[in-house]
Motif scaffolding. Structure first.
Motif, PDB file in Angstrom:
ATOM      1  N   LEU A 125       0.840  -1.196   0.000  1.00  9.31           N
ATOM      2  CA  LEU A 125       0.000   0.000   0.000  1.00  9.31           C
ATOM      3  C   LEU A 125       0.871   1.239   0.000  1.00  9.31           C
ATOM      4  O   LEU A 125       1.830   1.332   0.758  1.00  9.31           O
ATOM      5  CB  LEU A 125      -0.919   0.010   1.230  1.00  9.31           C
ATOM      6  CG  LEU A 125      -1.916  -1.135   1.362  1.00  9.31           C
ATOM      7  CD1 LEU A 125      -2.722  -0.966   2.643  1.00  9.31           C
ATOM      8  CD2 LEU A 125      -2.829  -1.206   0.160  1.00  9.31           C
ATOM      9  N   ASN A 128      -0.512   7.352   2.113  1.00 16.77           N
ATOM     10  CA  ASN A 128      -1.542   8.315   1.711  1.00 16.77           C
ATOM     11  C   ASN A 128      -1.192   9.698   2.251  1.00 16.77           C
ATOM     12  O   ASN A 128      -0.395   9.848   3.164  1.00 16.77           O
ATOM     13  CB  ASN A 128      -2.952   7.853   2.128  1.00 16.77           C
ATOM     14  CG  ASN A 128      -3.154   7.761   3.614  1.00 16.77           C
ATOM     15  OD1 ASN A 128      -2.743   8.637   4.373  1.00 16.77           O
ATOM     16  ND2 ASN A 128      -3.812   6.691   4.045  1.00 16.77           N
ATOM     17  N   GLU A 176      -8.346   0.474   2.556  1.00 15.43           N
ATOM     18  CA  GLU A 176      -7.663   0.107   1.315  1.00 15.43           C
ATOM     19  C   GLU A 176      -7.227  -1.358   1.344  1.00 15.43           C
ATOM     20  O   GLU A 176      -7.357  -2.070   0.350  1.00 15.43           O
ATOM     21  CB  GLU A 176      -6.451   1.016   1.095  1.00 15.43           C
ATOM     22  CG  GLU A 176      -5.727   0.786  -0.199  1.00 15.43           C
ATOM     23  CD  GLU A 176      -6.541   1.141  -1.440  1.00 15.43           C
ATOM     24  OE1 GLU A 176      -6.243   0.595  -2.509  1.00 15.43           O
ATOM     25  OE2 GLU A 176      -7.483   1.954  -1.337  1.00 15.43           O
TER      26      GLU A 176
END
Length: 183
Positions: A125, A128, A176
């Motif tokens: 991931l 963010n 996510e």
């Protein structure tokens, strides 16, 4: 991965900054312990430099297309270890409330568990913007708390805002991860 945009020696600079940040943790801890419950400009400076290098190493790695597996693991680890060490010591010396430590430790455990679940599956991931902003706020707040007198309260407000953003970022990562695992 794209071809590096810089000569080989410079391509190692982002990881070198991360290693330097890891090496700065024991220096920071010694300075904090030496200061005890008092404010410490030297410890605050080491902590602040760590925060700045956190921003520089990732920026350079992306700009120069030299992102590495090591950097993707060591960079957030260095951040977590530096921030966690600072929060633990500030709580021990009565300069931060213990609830902040509980939230940071809980969030870090959730992120670690998520990484342990996703990494073996080859799932990575991306950081963010909320998580990056939260880290900036935490570095700012904790650094200012270290370097200012105990009666200075504004770093605590920034700390709580940064902590709230960090928890929100962790929830976004969890969302996510669920999406990726369901796919």
């Amino acid at each position: 991965m794209a071809t590096p945009a810089v000569p080989a020696p410079l391509a190692h600079l982002p990881n070198a900054l991360t290693v330097a940040r890891l090496a700065a943790i024991p220096v920071f801890v010694v300075l904090m312990v030496k200061a005890g419950d008092a404010h410490s400009w030297p410890a605050g400076l080491v902590f602040g430099v760590a925060g700045v290098t956190d921003q520089i190493d990732g920026f350079l790695a992306r700009l120069w297309h030299v992102e590495s597996r090591f950097g993707k693991i060591a960079d957030p680890l260095a951040d977590r270890l530096m921030i966690d060490a600072a929060v633990i010591l500030l709580v021990v010396y009565g300069r931060l409330p213990w609830a902040g430590l509980v939230v940071i430790a809980g969030r870090d455990l959730v992120l670690l568990a998520g990484w342990r679940l996703l990494a073996p599956r080859g799932i990575d991931l991306d950081v963010n913007v909320v998580g990056k902003g939260a880290t900036w706020l935490l570095y700012l707040a904790i650094g200012c708390r270290i370097a200012t007198h105990d009666a200075t309260e504004w770093p605590l407000w920034i700390f709580w805002i940064g902590l709230g953003a960090a928890v929100f970022a962790a929830m976004l990562y969890l969302r996510e991860a669920r999406k990726v695992l369901r796919a």
